[in-house]
Design a protein around this motif. Structure first.
Motif, PDB file in Angstrom:
ATOM      1  N   THR A 181      36.010  39.736  40.228  1.00  0.00           N
ATOM      2  CA  THR A 181      35.970  41.027  40.924  1.00  0.00           C
ATOM      3  C   THR A 181      37.298  41.754  40.799  1.00  0.00           C
ATOM      4  OG1 THR A 181      34.353  40.163  42.500  1.00  0.00           O
ATOM      5  CG2 THR A 181      35.566  42.141  43.135  1.00  0.00           C
ATOM      6  N   ILE A 182      38.400  41.044  41.046  1.00  0.00           N
ATOM      7  CA  ILE A 182      39.721  41.680  40.997  1.00  0.00           C
ATOM      8  C   ILE A 182      40.053  42.141  39.584  1.00  0.00           C
ATOM      9  CG2 ILE A 182      42.189  41.273  41.330  1.00  0.00           C
ATOM     10  CD1 ILE A 182      41.447  39.316  43.546  1.00  0.00           C
ATOM     11  N   THR A 183      39.799  41.297  38.601  1.00  0.00           N
ATOM     12  CA  THR A 183      40.177  41.639  37.233  1.00  0.00           C
ATOM     13  C   THR A 183      39.295  42.733  36.643  1.00  0.00           C
ATOM     14  OG1 THR A 183      38.817  39.762  36.475  1.00  0.00           O
ATOM     15  CG2 THR A 183      41.174  39.373  36.764  1.00  0.00           C
ATOM     16  N   SER A 208      40.581  45.959  37.938  1.00  0.00           N
ATOM     17  CA  SER A 208      41.822  46.302  37.234  1.00  0.00           C
ATOM     18  C   SER A 208      41.543  46.834  35.838  1.00  0.00           C
ATOM     19  CB  SER A 208      42.728  45.069  37.156  1.00  0.00           C
ATOM     20  OG  SER A 208      43.078  44.612  38.451  1.00  0.00           O
TER      21      SER A 208
END
Length: 333
Positions: free
Chosen positions: A262-264, A267
């Motif tokens: 989710t974070i990557t 980004s």
């Protein structure tokens, strides 16, 4: 020798014997028994008062989130409905800006570039992070602490500084080409960020380097919570390190993989700093991403409405992909 005669009423004897075994009984008045309240265990849902208290604790964070995230996003949606240069009064455009975003080949290409960055910003760091977490992390969490610290450094360095550093490293006389010449590969040296073929890959690898440390730390923390008895059972069954990784470690890191993905992915889709500093979207439009286009439309071309429309489309795309990730990685109960 005398014998005790049997009691003429056996049932009375049994009652007397049982009362003697149970000990003296306290006589209670019927009214006293009726007045004694009975306690019941409440197993139902929590009372509404508890929910109100929870919302009261969440109120400051919700207020800040609303003020700095929700309201600006709603204002962006409102501006996307106007043709506005940021200075003079705008004119109503309706959905024309969205039609332009979906019809312009350059805008569609930027979204495709952002989707392609998912491979560099998300898939590669997750794969390498899993491998490194299993090799240099270990169950004790104490092996190779210096390596983990060095790999995590990109997360605490501003991305503008990262972009400037890698722009110097990718230069014609930068450290990348110098290293290639040193190992006898001088024939493949080039101006990496100015090459139409390799600029996109070069910028993507910077994203891989930035996100690798984050994935490693997340996976290393997840390995520590896996029950050690599962590893012992796998070894008793004759599993080697590779089979142990796929049978125990990988399933145990399902939640951590979802968080890292989710974070990557966010980004990758919202990338701007590294691309703008290293290539500015060039050469040509080979590395242009929506973040760079939004900046150009708003601050260079004076098309604030179109920039806001592209920002709304990008945020909707990110929300849909994150929702799909949460559905795919959700643990079955």
């Amino acid at each position: 020798m005398t014998s005790t005669p049997p009691h003429p009423h056996p049932s009375a004897a049994r009652r007397r014997d049982s009362s003697a075994q149970d000990g003296p009984r306290r006589l209670r008045h019927p009214r006293a028994e009726a007045a004694t309240p009975t306690r019941t265990l409440h197993t139902g849902p929590r009372r509404p008062r508890s929910r109100r208290i929870a919302y009261l604790y969440l109120a400051p964070a919700l207020a800040l989130y609303t003020a700095f995230v929700v309201l600006p996003w709603l204002h962006t949606m409102w501006l996307s409905l106007f043709e506005w240069d940021g200075v003079t009064p705008g004119t109503w455009a309706g959905l024309d800006n969205y039609r332009a975003v979906l019809a312009d080949p350059a805008l569609r290409a930027s979204i495709l570039h952002a989707l392609g960055f998912i491979g560099f910003y998300s898939l590669l760091p997750i794969a390498l992070g899993l491998l490194l977490a299993a090799v240099i992390g270990g169950r004790s969490g104490r092996r190779y602490p210096v390596s983990r610290t060095i790999l995590f450094l990109p997360q605490i360095i501003p991305l503008v500084a990262v972009g400037v550093t890698w722009k110097w490293m990718y230069a014609t006389d930068g450290i990348v080409n110098q290293t290639l010449r040193l190992v006898g590969l001088g024939s493949i040296t080039r101006a990496w960020l100015g090459d139409f073929t390799w600029a996109y890959v070069a910028v993507g690898l910077v994203g891989t380097w930035v996100m690798l440390g984050l994935c490693l730390i997340v996976f290393q923390a997840g390995i520590q919570k896996i029950d050690s008895s599962l590893y012992e059972a796998a070894r008793l069954d004759g599993a080697g390190p590779v089979a142990e990784f796929f049978a125990v470690t990988l399933p145990g890191l399902r939640a951590e993989i979802a968080v890292a993905m989710t974070i990557t992915v966010i980004s990758a889709l919202a990338s701007f700093d590294v691309v703008y500093v290293t290539t500015g979207g060039g050469p040509g439009d080979s590395t242009t991403v929506p973040g760079v286009l939004i900046y150009r439309l708003a601050f260079t071309n004076g098309e604030v409405g179109a920039a806001c429309a592209l920002a709304v489309v990008l945020s909707a795309l990110i929300a849909l992909i994150v929702l799909a990730i949460s559905r795919i990685t959700r643990e079955k109960t």
